[in-house]
Design a protein around this motif. Sequence first.
Motif, short mmCIF file in Angstrom:
data_model
loop_
_atom_site.label_atom_id
_atom_site.label_comp_id
_atom_site.label_asym_id
_atom_site.label_seq_id
_atom_site.Cartn_x
_atom_site.Cartn_y
_atom_site.Cartn_z
N LEU A 229 4.80 69.46 -45.06
CA LEU A 229 5.35 69.96 -43.60
C LEU A 229 3.92 70.55 -43.03
O LEU A 229 2.73 70.79 -44.47
N LYS A 230 4.18 70.78 -42.00
CA LYS A 230 3.03 71.59 -41.86
C LYS A 230 2.72 72.94 -42.05
O LYS A 230 4.13 73.99 -42.91
N GLN A 231 2.08 73.56 -41.91
CA GLN A 231 1.58 75.15 -42.16
C GLN A 231 3.25 75.74 -41.30
O GLN A 231 3.19 75.48 -39.67
N GLY A 232 3.91 76.76 -41.50
CA GLY A 232 4.87 77.11 -40.76
C GLY A 232 6.23 76.54 -40.68
O GLY A 232 6.74 76.87 -40.34
N GLY A 233 6.05 75.30 -41.72
CA GLY A 233 7.03 74.24 -40.87
C GLY A 233 8.34 74.91 -42.13
O GLY A 233 8.08 75.54 -42.84
N GLN A 234 9.16 74.14 -42.15
CA GLN A 234 10.75 74.90 -42.68
C GLN A 234 11.57 73.27 -42.87
O GLN A 234 11.37 72.10 -43.02
N VAL A 235 11.56 73.24 -44.46
CA VAL A 235 12.46 72.30 -45.08
C VAL A 235 14.37 72.86 -45.42
O VAL A 235 14.59 74.15 -45.28
N THR A 236 14.76 71.95 -44.61
CA THR A 236 16.56 72.12 -44.78
C THR A 236 17.51 71.51 -45.34
O THR A 236 17.38 70.36 -45.80
N LEU A 237 18.40 72.56 -46.58
CA LEU A 237 19.23 72.19 -47.45
C LEU A 237 20.74 72.13 -47.05
O LEU A 237 21.18 72.88 -47.29
N ILE A 238 21.25 70.53 -47.07
CA ILE A 238 22.27 70.78 -46.82
C ILE A 238 22.82 70.30 -48.23
O ILE A 238 24.54 70.15 -48.21
N THR A 239 22.95 70.05 -49.07
CA THR A 239 23.33 69.38 -50.52
C THR A 239 21.90 69.65 -51.90
O THR A 239 20.93 70.81 -51.05
N ALA A 240 22.43 69.56 -52.55
CA ALA A 240 21.54 69.61 -53.64
C ALA A 240 21.40 68.82 -54.76
O ALA A 240 22.22 67.30 -54.93
N PRO A 241 20.15 68.50 -56.11
CA PRO A 241 19.65 67.53 -57.02
C PRO A 241 21.32 67.90 -57.33
O PRO A 241 21.70 68.32 -57.89
N LYS A 242 21.16 66.56 -58.73
CA LYS A 242 22.74 66.60 -59.35
C LYS A 242 21.73 67.93 -60.23
O LYS A 242 22.70 67.77 -60.96
N THR A 243 20.84 67.32 -60.96
CA THR A 243 20.64 68.59 -62.05
C THR A 243 20.72 70.43 -61.16
O THR A 243 20.69 70.93 -62.13
N ASN A 244 20.79 70.38 -59.66
CA ASN A 244 20.93 72.05 -59.29
C ASN A 244 19.37 72.85 -59.66
O ASN A 244 19.41 73.80 -59.46
N GLN A 245 18.24 72.33 -59.57
CA GLN A 245 17.47 72.25 -60.11
C GLN A 245 16.05 71.73 -59.04
O GLN A 245 15.94 70.33 -58.70
N PHE A 246 14.93 72.57 -58.36
CA PHE A 246 13.31 71.61 -57.71
C PHE A 246 12.98 73.11 -58.23
O PHE A 246 12.85 73.87 -58.84
N THR A 247 11.60 72.28 -58.78
CA THR A 247 10.38 73.05 -59.05
C THR A 247 9.61 72.80 -57.87
O THR A 247 9.44 71.73 -56.69
N PHE A 248 8.35 73.73 -57.14
CA PHE A 248 7.64 72.92 -56.40
C PHE A 248 6.33 74.11 -56.67
O PHE A 248 6.37 75.75 -57.24
N PRO A 249 5.70 74.05 -55.77
CA PRO A 249 3.37 75.33 -56.05
C PRO A 249 4.46 76.34 -55.48
O PRO A 249 4.32 76.05 -54.18
N VAL A 250 4.40 77.02 -56.04
CA VAL A 250 4.91 78.97 -55.04
C VAL A 250 3.59 78.87 -54.51
O VAL A 250 3.79 79.81 -53.53
N ARG A 251 2.75 79.10 -54.64
CA ARG A 251 1.35 79.48 -54.27
C ARG A 251 1.12 79.31 -52.78
O ARG A 251 0.70 79.21 -51.72
N GLN A 252 1.23 77.44 -52.72
CA GLN A 252 0.66 77.08 -51.81
C GLN A 252 1.89 76.98 -51.06
O GLN A 252 1.74 76.94 -49.41
N PHE A 253 3.23 77.07 -51.11
CA PHE A 253 4.73 77.60 -49.93
C PHE A 253 3.97 78.74 -49.15
O PHE A 253 4.78 79.11 -48.23
#
Length: 325
Positions: A229-253
């Motif tokens: 993503l660009k700065q200020g960009g957006q990810v849109t979710l219309i479904t979820a992974p089978k694990t129902n879990q995501f991990t991501f770097p919060v500070r970068q976000f």
Amino acid sequence: MRAVVFDQFGAPDVLHVATIDRPEPAADEVLVKVKAVAVNHVDTFIRSGGFRTNLATPHVAGRDLVGTVVAVGEHVQSWQVGDAVWANSLGYDGRMGATAEYVVVPAERAYPLPAGIDPIQLVASVHSAATATIVLQSVMQAQAGQRLLIEGAAGNVGRKLIQLGHQRGLTVVTTSAPRDFERCQALGSTQTVNYAAGFESHFQLADQRFDHIIDTSGKVALATNLGLLKQGGQVTLITAPKTNQFTFPVRQFYTRQQRISGFVISHATQDQLATAAQWLNHAFAAGLLLDDQVSVQPFEAAAACHAQLEQGQDHGQRLVLVPSK
């Protein structure tokens, strides 16, 4: 009249064709003689009890229909007997379901069938097309000139997003299997990339970033998409992974002021649905969004269609039920 109903939550075999009373329209409703009804994954969620909502009695399955107005309530001025209409928000929130010979539809939730459009193709399209439209308009608030990455773009929603994004002036980039590259390009994708593991390196090497990313499959790690993503960009979710879990770097976000949004069409407002219908009818009239492969079957096949969807055996076809084949 005949209708596909379920008396309790459960597996597909709780669905059966029954004879029920033909409804009469309330003051703000129209009575529609049904020509065809689409079968969607969300219908299986309601039938199984996975998506809890108020249900009309008897519990008629289905949400998307196309048909002809045969009676109007006393307060209805927007429709006349003989009008061809479609609707895509039935069967939940207390509204009668769509899979019956005659269905009452709130007048404001019926939309005109554009002249010359195949009603079967339209009803097969509206669920994924409305999802794509509302995501672009209301959730992403996408603007001409922005860059949109659609992952898993050869699926039902993905193909609609390509066409509508291209129509709105976005630069559309897609991931899919190589066999689908040509089709995605024909629909408006300016760049096609193999969706195999590690696809993100293609964009990273080219230093490409996106204003919007949507993964239609739930198979791409959230951290991967945030990194694209660009700065200020957006990810849109219309479904979820089978694990129902995501991990991501919060500070970068948060330091890059990025956003994560989710969308479920069952929570779309009446205004969102009506605005989307206007856009969709404009697109339908232009010959867009009507490219689905369709399998037409009788009401009696409803349980089998639900089982096909749940088992992933629909083979990319849209399943449509008709009162008689």
